[in-house]
Design an enzyme around this catalytic site. Structure first.
Site, PDB file in Angstrom:
ATOM      1  CB  THR A 135     -46.817  40.021 -12.245  1.00  0.00           C
ATOM      2  OG1 THR A 135     -46.717  38.594 -12.184  1.00  0.00           O
ATOM      3  CG2 THR A 135     -48.201  40.419 -12.749  1.00  0.00           C
ATOM      4  N   GLY A 178     -43.524  40.981  -9.085  1.00  0.00           N
ATOM      5  CA  GLY A 178     -43.569  41.130  -7.633  1.00  0.00           C
ATOM      6  C   GLY A 178     -43.381  42.567  -7.197  1.00  0.00           C
ATOM      7  CD  GLU A 179     -38.980  43.482  -3.690  1.00  0.00           C
ATOM      8  OE1 GLU A 179     -37.747  43.507  -3.866  1.00  0.00           O
ATOM      9  OE2 GLU A 179     -39.507  43.330  -2.578  1.00  0.00           O
ATOM     10  CG  ASP A 214     -54.110  33.208  -8.314  1.00  0.00           C
ATOM     11  OD1 ASP A 214     -53.767  33.035  -9.496  1.00  0.00           O
ATOM     12  OD2 ASP A 214     -53.932  32.355  -7.428  1.00  0.00           O
TER      13      ASP A 214
END
Length: 196
Positions: A107, A109-110, A144
């Site tokens: 991942t 984030g943005e 999460d």
């Protein structure tokens, strides 16, 4: 960063879990799990999801490659992934994928997330999932929530791209609320939208 163990991690090392308590679960997700406990659970879990977690940034031993090899899913955020590459000497996603059933999710984030999976003996498939643009209040729990959405989709037989998209919606809803708690009505909307 500074990590001070209040005793919970050493207690987890000694935690006794009966094999029969693990076997019925569709997926066992390990997060920042001490190595001895992770290794014990990896031996009995039918399907394992492994997230070495943020302690990996300071403690390379939180990435147990034998547990990663037994896991169907391996999750990192961007910083954890960079640390894992450094600690292992690996150079690319394929190094974390041992067989055709394993899936690596990173991942960003943005900037969304990346899902990697073996598609043939020599080729790794790659799916990019866009982040859902939103106004952020609190980033606590976004990762999460992403993983919870991703795994909920997988358990219900959704394709990987949809699993990642569900994860992105969950992460997006999480950062809109203080404390990382997604409102029940928003969870219901996501469940309805994706047929969960």
């Amino acid at each position: 960063s500074i990590w001070i163990d209040n005793g919970c991690h050493s207690a987890l090392e000694d935690l006794q879990i009966e094999d029969h308590a693990i076997i019925p679960y569709l997926i066992v997700h390990l997060v920042s799990c001490p190595n001895q406990l992770a290794a014990r659970l990896a031996r009995v879990a039918t399907r394992l999801s492994y997230e070495p977690g943020p302690l990996l940034l300071d403690f390379p031993e939180y990435l147990d490659l034998s547990v990663a090899a037994r896991s169907q899913f391996l999750f990192f955020n961007e910083e954890e992934y960079k640390a894992a590459l450094t600690y292992t000497g690996y150079g690319e996603p394929r190094d974390f994928i041992g067989d055709s059933s394993q899936i690596l999710v990173v991942t960003y984030g943005e900037n969304g997330s990346e899902i990697y999976k073996s598609v043939s003996n020599n080729e790794i498939g790659h799916i990019h999932i866009d982040a859902i643009p939103t106004e952020s209040i609190d980033y606590i729990g976004a990762g999460d929530s992403y993983k919870a959405g991703f795994l909920a989709g997988f358990i219900r037989g959704k394709p990987l791209e949809i699993c990642g998209t569900i994860g992105s919606y969950m992460g997006s809803e999480c950062i809109k609320s203080p404390g990382g708690i997604i409102p029940v009505n928003k969870l219901a909307q996501i469940r309805t939208r994706f047929g969960l």
